[in-house]
Design an enzyme around this catalytic site. Structure first.
Site, PDB file in Angstrom:
ATOM      1  N   ARG A 122     -11.987   7.208  34.234  1.00 57.95           N
ATOM      2  CA  ARG A 122     -11.180   6.059  33.760  1.00 57.95           C
ATOM      3  C   ARG A 122     -11.464   4.920  34.610  1.00 57.95           C
ATOM      4  NH1 ARG A 122      -8.104   7.183  28.998  1.00 57.95           N
ATOM      5  NH2 ARG A 122      -7.575   5.147  29.457  1.00 57.95           N
ATOM      6  N   HIS A 133     -14.712   7.744  25.239  1.00 59.48           N
ATOM      7  CA  HIS A 133     -13.456   8.307  25.561  1.00 59.48           C
ATOM      8  C   HIS A 133     -13.345   9.161  26.911  1.00 59.48           C
ATOM      9  CE1 HIS A 133      -9.828  10.961  24.949  1.00 59.48           C
ATOM     10  NE2 HIS A 133     -10.419  11.718  25.515  1.00 59.48           N
ATOM     11  N   TYR A 168      -6.612  13.154  17.939  1.00 65.05           N
ATOM     12  CA  TYR A 168      -5.791  11.961  18.200  1.00 65.05           C
ATOM     13  C   TYR A 168      -4.178  12.235  17.660  1.00 65.05           C
ATOM     14  CZ  TYR A 168      -9.846   9.346  19.996  1.00 65.05           C
ATOM     15  OH  TYR A 168     -10.851   9.013  20.814  1.00 65.05           O
ATOM     16  N   GLU A 227      -8.859  19.262  25.741  1.00 67.56           N
ATOM     17  CA  GLU A 227      -9.846  18.519  24.970  1.00 67.56           C
ATOM     18  C   GLU A 227     -11.157  19.070  25.258  1.00 67.56           C
ATOM     19  OE1 GLU A 227      -7.702  14.170  25.359  1.00 67.56           O
ATOM     20  OE2 GLU A 227      -9.663  14.521  26.467  1.00 67.56           O
ATOM     21  N   THR A 253      -8.803  -0.023  27.909  1.00 64.20           N
ATOM     22  CA  THR A 253      -8.989   0.318  26.482  1.00 64.20           C
ATOM     23  C   THR A 253      -9.752  -0.780  25.670  1.00 64.20           C
ATOM     24  OG1 THR A 253      -7.120   1.739  26.699  1.00 64.20           O
ATOM     25  CG2 THR A 253      -7.980   1.155  24.401  1.00 64.20           C
ATOM     26  N   LYS A 267     -18.578   7.293  21.588  1.00 61.00           N
ATOM     27  CA  LYS A 267     -18.115   7.220  20.193  1.00 61.00           C
ATOM     28  C   LYS A 267     -19.038   6.454  19.241  1.00 61.00           C
ATOM     29  CE  LYS A 267     -13.281   6.644  21.924  1.00 61.00           C
ATOM     30  NZ  LYS A 267     -12.113   5.628  21.824  1.00 61.00           N
ATOM     31  N   ARG A 270     -16.856   0.292  29.418  1.00 61.47           N
ATOM     32  CA  ARG A 270     -16.498  -0.511  28.277  1.00 61.47           C
ATOM     33  C   ARG A 270     -16.795  -2.115  28.236  1.00 61.47           C
ATOM     34  NH1 ARG A 270     -10.910   3.078  27.635  1.00 61.47           N
ATOM     35  NH2 ARG A 270     -11.609   4.275  25.987  1.00 61.47           N
ATOM     36  N   ASN A 321     -14.489   1.242  20.990  1.00 57.86           N
ATOM     37  CA  ASN A 321     -14.563   0.818  22.492  1.00 57.86           C
ATOM     38  C   ASN A 321     -15.751   1.947  23.267  1.00 57.86           C
ATOM     39  OD1 ASN A 321     -12.921   3.194  22.502  1.00 57.86           O
ATOM     40  ND2 ASN A 321     -11.081   2.175  23.359  1.00 57.86           N
ATOM     41  N   PHE A 340      -2.662   2.213  14.248  1.00 61.48           N
ATOM     42  CA  PHE A 340      -4.141   2.152  14.516  1.00 61.48           C
ATOM     43  C   PHE A 340      -4.735   3.693  13.974  1.00 61.48           C
ATOM     44  CE2 PHE A 340      -2.668   2.468  18.785  1.00 61.48           C
ATOM     45  CZ  PHE A 340      -3.297   3.671  19.191  1.00 61.48           C
TER      46      PHE A 340
HETATM   47  N1  UDP Z   1      -6.957   2.358  19.828  1.00 56.51           N
HETATM   48  C1  UDP Z   1      -6.875   1.291  18.642  1.00 56.51           C
HETATM   49  N2  UDP Z   1      -6.101   0.276  18.919  1.00 56.51           N
HETATM   50  C2  UDP Z   1      -5.066   0.144  20.009  1.00 56.51           C
HETATM   51  C3  UDP Z   1      -5.222   1.330  20.880  1.00 56.51           C
HETATM   52  C4  UDP Z   1      -5.810   2.156  20.830  1.00 56.51           C
HETATM   53  O1  UDP Z   1      -7.740   1.257  17.984  1.00 56.51           O
HETATM   54  O2  UDP Z   1      -4.324  -0.738  19.963  1.00 56.51           O
HETATM   55  C5  UDP Z   1      -8.023   3.398  19.810  1.00 56.51           C
HETATM   56  C6  UDP Z   1      -9.051   3.119  20.830  1.00 56.51           C
HETATM   57  O3  UDP Z   1     -10.291   3.604  20.207  1.00 56.51           O
HETATM   58  C7  UDP Z   1      -8.749   3.932  21.944  1.00 56.51           C
HETATM   59  C8  UDP Z   1      -7.867   4.918  21.274  1.00 56.51           C
HETATM   60  O4  UDP Z   1      -7.149   4.583  20.135  1.00 56.51           O
HETATM   61  O5  UDP Z   1      -9.680   4.330  22.760  1.00 56.51           O
HETATM   62  C9  UDP Z   1      -7.003   5.733  21.969  1.00 56.51           C
HETATM   63  O6  UDP Z   1      -5.966   5.100  22.624  1.00 56.51           O
HETATM   64  P1  UDP Z   1      -5.528   5.198  24.220  1.00 56.51           P
HETATM   65  O7  UDP Z   1      -4.308   4.342  24.122  1.00 56.51           O
HETATM   66  O8  UDP Z   1      -5.204   6.567  24.471  1.00 56.51           O
HETATM   67  O9  UDP Z   1      -6.692   4.415  24.624  1.00 56.51           O
HETATM   68  P2  UDP Z   1      -7.744   5.283  25.742  1.00 56.51           P
HETATM   69  O10 UDP Z   1      -7.198   6.339  26.568  1.00 56.51           O
HETATM   70  O11 UDP Z   1      -9.081   5.476  24.909  1.00 56.51           O
HETATM   71  O12 UDP Z   1      -8.257   4.056  26.760  1.00 56.51           O
HETATM   72 MG    MG Z   2      -6.208   8.083  25.785  1.00 55.46          MG
END
Ligand code: UDP
Ligand code: MG
Length: 139
Positions: free
Chosen positions: A87, A117, A51, A128, A93, A11, A104, A114, A59
Site C-alpha cells: 500500500r 490495485h 468490488y 483476492e 487512491t 489495471k 500511482r 489509478n 462510482f
Molecule cells: N474509485 C473510484 N472513485 C472513488 C474511489 C475509488 O473510481 O472515489 C475506484 C478506484 O479505481 C479505486 C477502487 O475504486 O482504486 C477501489 O476503491 P478503494 O477505496 O478500495 O481504493 P484503493 O484501495 O484501490 O486505494
Molecule cells: Mg481498496
C-alpha cells in the site's frame, strides 16, 4: 502465509499506457517476489464480485466498466509485511494525493483510473488471491 503475501492487479489503464514493465520493475526493486501471475481480462461478473464491497458507492458502475475495459495483470506478491508495504509502494487512491516515488504518483491517470490495485488486509489478500488463482498456479 497470509501475513507475508498481498494481491495486486495492474489495471487496464496501466496496460493501455504501456507501463507493465516499469511497474513490475518497481515492485521487484521494492523487494516483492512474484508468487503467481497472469495476463487476463475480467468478465463483468468477476469485476462486480471483486468490488462487491463498493456496490453501494456512486462510482461502482464506472469502476466495473473500467476494470473490464481491457486486460489486466493479476499477481500474488510476497515480502515481509506485504500488505502494508505494498500500500505504501502504490500510494494514495487519488494520484493527486499520492506520495512522491509511488506507483500511482508516476502512472495513475486519475482517482478512478489509478494503475494498480493492492489488497487492504491480510484477510482480503488471501481472498483476492484465491479469487484469481487456482492452488496449482500459486508458488
Ligand atoms: N474509485 C473510484 N472513485 C472513488 C474511489 C475509488 O473510481 O472515489 C475506484 C478506484 O479505481 C479505486 C477502487 O475504486 O482504486 C477501489 O476503491 P478503494 O477505496 O478500495 O481504493 P484503493 O484501495 O484501490 O486505494
Ligand atoms: Mg481498496
Amino acid at each position: 502465509m497470509a501475513t507475508n503475501r498481498t494481491f495486486t492487479m495492474l489495471k487496464p489503464d496501466a496496460i493501455e499506457n504501456g507501463h507493465i514493465g516499469k511497474i513490475l520493475d518497481m515492485i521487484n526493486a521494492a523487494g516483492f517476489e512474484i508468487k503467481a501471475m497472469k495476463y487476463t481480462k475480467l468478465t463483468t461478473d468477476q469485476a462486480q464480485k471483486f468490488y462487491e464491497v463498493h456496490a453501494e458507492r456512486p462510482f461502482y458502475g464506472e469502476l466495473v466498466e473500467y476494470m473490464t475495459s481491457g486486460p489486466i495483470v493479476a499477481a500474488i506478491l510476497q515480502k515481509e509485511n506485504a500488505v502494508a508495504d505494498f500500500r505504501t509502494l502504490i500510494g494514495a487512491t487519488d494520484p493527486a494525493d499520492a506520495a512522491e516515488g509511488t506507483i500511482r504518483k508516476y502512472y495513475a491517470e486519475s482517482k478512478g483510473r489509478n494503475a494498480v490495485h493492492g489488497s487492504d488486509s491480510d484477510e482480503n489478500a488471501e481472498i483476492e488471491g484465491k479469487f484469481h488463482f487456482a492452488t496449482n498456479e500459486i508458488f
